[in-house]
Design an enzyme around this catalytic site. Structure first.
Site, PDB file in Angstrom:
ATOM      1  N   LYS A 121       0.842  -1.207   0.000  1.00 55.86           N
ATOM      2  CA  LYS A 121       0.000   0.000   0.000  1.00 55.86           C
ATOM      3  C   LYS A 121       0.880   1.261   0.000  1.00 55.86           C
ATOM      4  O   LYS A 121       0.679   2.175  -0.804  1.00 55.86           O
ATOM      5  CB  LYS A 121      -0.910   0.002   1.249  1.00 55.86           C
ATOM      6  CG  LYS A 121      -1.862   1.164   1.269  1.00 55.86           C
ATOM      7  CD  LYS A 121      -2.502   1.343   2.618  1.00 55.86           C
ATOM      8  CE  LYS A 121      -1.570   2.082   3.544  1.00 55.86           C
ATOM      9  NZ  LYS A 121      -2.140   2.378   4.850  1.00 55.86           N
ATOM     10  N   ASP A 139      -6.313   1.106   1.113  1.00 60.55           N
ATOM     11  CA  ASP A 139      -6.293   1.254   2.564  1.00 60.55           C
ATOM     12  C   ASP A 139      -7.670   0.863   3.094  1.00 60.55           C
ATOM     13  O   ASP A 139      -8.518   0.373   2.346  1.00 60.55           O
ATOM     14  CB  ASP A 139      -5.902   2.686   2.970  1.00 60.55           C
ATOM     15  CG  ASP A 139      -7.021   3.684   2.707  1.00 60.55           C
ATOM     16  OD1 ASP A 139      -8.021   3.318   2.032  1.00 60.55           O
ATOM     17  OD2 ASP A 139      -6.918   4.818   3.186  1.00 60.55           O
TER      18      ASP A 139
END
Ligand code: SF4
Length: 219
Positions: A121, A139
């Site tokens: 991420k 996220d």
């Protein structure tokens, strides 16, 4: 599940609601962004920005993080959750950036994930925000919104959510979609109290429809 036309409609509406969605972590170069994203795990961007305001005055280059003791760096970021571990990671990644990448943050996601404390991420955020490479960082907000709307399946892993979004959203829209979904999840389709009553996507949204049937959508 939503079809491609419906997904396009939803993303357009979300874009109308948050036309200026962008990375909220304050930074002035790729290295500061790496540090800010590393600090942001399980912590709000607002808190990270409060800390980096002074941190980035004291520490400008990877060398600066290595010029102090671990304890000193920990003290400087101690209002942030998991600060002990984050300080260790920041020192280790600073060392790697100097030794393995000539002092520059690597532009390649596969290289970025080798840095301590940088997961997929984080790497996606960095390549997209700092280097303009199309990417979708998943996220908690992106995952929740994608699943509630029915773009992805409830059981999908974070990686599956990322791959599904990459398949269903045109590549040139990946980065902007990532920021818009974050803003939409952070300020509108919140985890605890999504604002379904005033949501332009209610008629299409499977979670919104479920809540409406249960009488949870109060107008
Ligand atoms: S209808 Fe509710 S659950 Fe669905 S996207 Fe809108 S706010 Fe989120």
């Amino acid at each position: 599940m939503l079809n491609l036309k419906q997904i396009e409609f939803c993303l357009e509406k979300i874009g109308d609601m948050f036309p200026h969605a962008e990375c909220e972590l304050v930074h002035s170069n790729p290295f500061e962004l790496v540090v800010a994203v590393a600090l942001s795990a399980q912590c709000t961007d607002a808190l990270v920005n409060r800390v980096t305001k002074t941190l980035f005055q004291k520490y400008k280059r990877p060398e600066d993080y290595l010029a102090v003791s671990l304890e000193e760096l920990q003290q400087d970021i101690k209002s942030i959750g998991l600060y002990r571990n984050k300080a260790k990671n920041i020192q280790k990644l600073s060392e790697m950036i100097i030794e393995d990448y000539g002092g520059e943050v690597p532009k390649d996601r596969d290289e970025l994930v080798k840095l301590p404390g940088v997961g997929r991420k984080t790497a996606n955020v960095v390549v997209s925000v700092a280097f303009g490479v199309p990417a979708i960082a998943v996220d908690t907000h992106v995952e929740r919104v994608s699943k509630r709307l029915g773009i992805c399946r409830w059981k999908d892993s974070v990686l599956e959510v990322e791959k599904t979004l990459m398949r269903k959203v045109p590549k040139e829209d990946w980065s902007v979609t990532h920021h818009r979904l974050i803003f939409f999840g952070r300020y509108h389709c919140k985890a605890q109290s999504p604002r379904c009553a005033e949501c332009p996507l209610l008629s299409l949204c499977r979670e919104g429809q479920k809540r409406e049937k249960k009488g949870l959508v109060k107008r």
